[in-house]
Design a protein around this motif. Structure first.
Motif, short mmCIF file in Angstrom:
data_model
loop_
_atom_site.label_atom_id
_atom_site.label_comp_id
_atom_site.label_asym_id
_atom_site.label_seq_id
_atom_site.Cartn_x
_atom_site.Cartn_y
_atom_site.Cartn_z
N LYS A 50 -15.58 -5.59 0.74
CA LYS A 50 -16.31 -4.86 1.97
C LYS A 50 -16.47 -5.51 3.20
N GLY A 59 0.79 -1.25 -0.19
CA GLY A 59 -0.04 -0.10 -0.11
C GLY A 59 0.72 1.22 0.00
N ASN A 80 -8.00 3.99 10.71
CA ASN A 80 -9.09 4.11 9.39
C ASN A 80 -8.75 4.57 8.09
N GLU A 81 -7.47 4.50 7.97
CA GLU A 81 -6.97 4.90 6.67
C GLU A 81 -6.65 3.77 5.76
N MET A 82 -7.31 4.11 4.41
CA MET A 82 -7.33 3.19 3.51
C MET A 82 -6.07 3.29 2.67
N LYS A 141 -5.81 -0.84 -2.19
CA LYS A 141 -7.10 -1.24 -2.72
C LYS A 141 -6.72 -1.92 -4.15
N TYR A 159 -10.18 -5.99 4.34
CA TYR A 159 -11.67 -6.09 4.01
C TYR A 159 -11.74 -6.98 2.62
N GLU A 166 -9.21 -4.40 0.24
CA GLU A 166 -9.05 -3.16 0.87
C GLU A 166 -8.14 -3.40 2.18
N PHE A 177 -6.14 -1.32 5.38
CA PHE A 177 -6.13 -0.31 6.26
C PHE A 177 -5.18 -0.35 7.37
#
Ligand code: ZN
Length: 203
Positions: free
Chosen positions: A137, A115, A194-196, A199, A134, A189, A191
């Motif tokens: 989702k 990432g 809370n930051e993605m 993806k 995730y 996805e 993280f």
């Protein structure tokens, strides 16, 4: 650059695959060709029928070093993100059972997805980093750096007594419990908090 990976670094994951908790870090490597370049599609490899995701915290090495002591190890990396150590689990089992090296199952082209990096600034709490993966989702993996058997400093010190570390090398620090299969069409996805940061889609 090279990609160094630590296996079985979370007790719950070692257990889910039927492995013991190791006494020292389990280390393997992926070549540069394993790095999935951003905006490059990831295709399901043809040599497996059981492709697994393993979501992991990934460190970015920022200083060359060898025989790094634990108390100095924090000076040797300056970025962190989440990555996926893609694994052909069926092939890995087959190779392991025969006592053969598992590179074909772990180090194939594009098997290391990484990432966007977060810079590690003074005050960043490395001992309590929540990260999640995730799939379509749905939460499939959840870990915290405080669950690692070997922390970042332990890993850097141990690894650097065998392999010189160079600027730009990446270290995958192991996956928590919850590894599982992905198939064509799955969206992944990753993280930190809370930051993605990651993806991607399996094509
Ligand atoms: Zn892994």
């Amino acid at each position: 650059m090279k990609i160094i990976c630590v296996g079985r670094n979370y007790a719950a994951h070692a257990k889910e695959l039927g492995n013991d908790i190791p006494a020292e870090p389990v280390v393997f490597m992926k070549p540069k060709s394993a790095l999935l370049q951003s905006h490059t599609p990831f295709y399901y490899p043809e040599f497996t029928n059981e492709l697994h995701y393993e979501c992991e915290l990934v460190l970015r090495i920022s200083k060359n070093g060898k025989y790094i002591q634990e108390r100095h190890a924090a000076n040797y990396y300056n970025g962190i993100t989440v990555g996926i150590d893609f694994t052909a689990r069926d092939l890995q089992k087959e190779l392991s059972e025969k006592g053969l090296p598992w590179e074909k199952a772990k180090a194939f082209d594009n098997s290391a997805a990484v990432g966007k990096f977060i810079d590690i600034v003074p005050g960043f709490n490395k001992k309590n980093i929540n990260f999640t993966l995730y799939k379509n989702k749905e939460l499939v993996q959840q870990g915290n750096s405080n669950q690692m058997t070997f922390n970042f400093e332990n890993i850097i010190s141990h690894v650097s007594s065998y392999f010189s570390l160079n600027i730009g090398d990446l270290i995958f620090t192991g996956t928590p419990a919850g590894v599982g299969e992905c198939v064509v069409g799955d969206e992944l996805e990753g993280f930190i908090e809370n930051e993605m940061l990651l993806k991607m889609e399996v094509k």
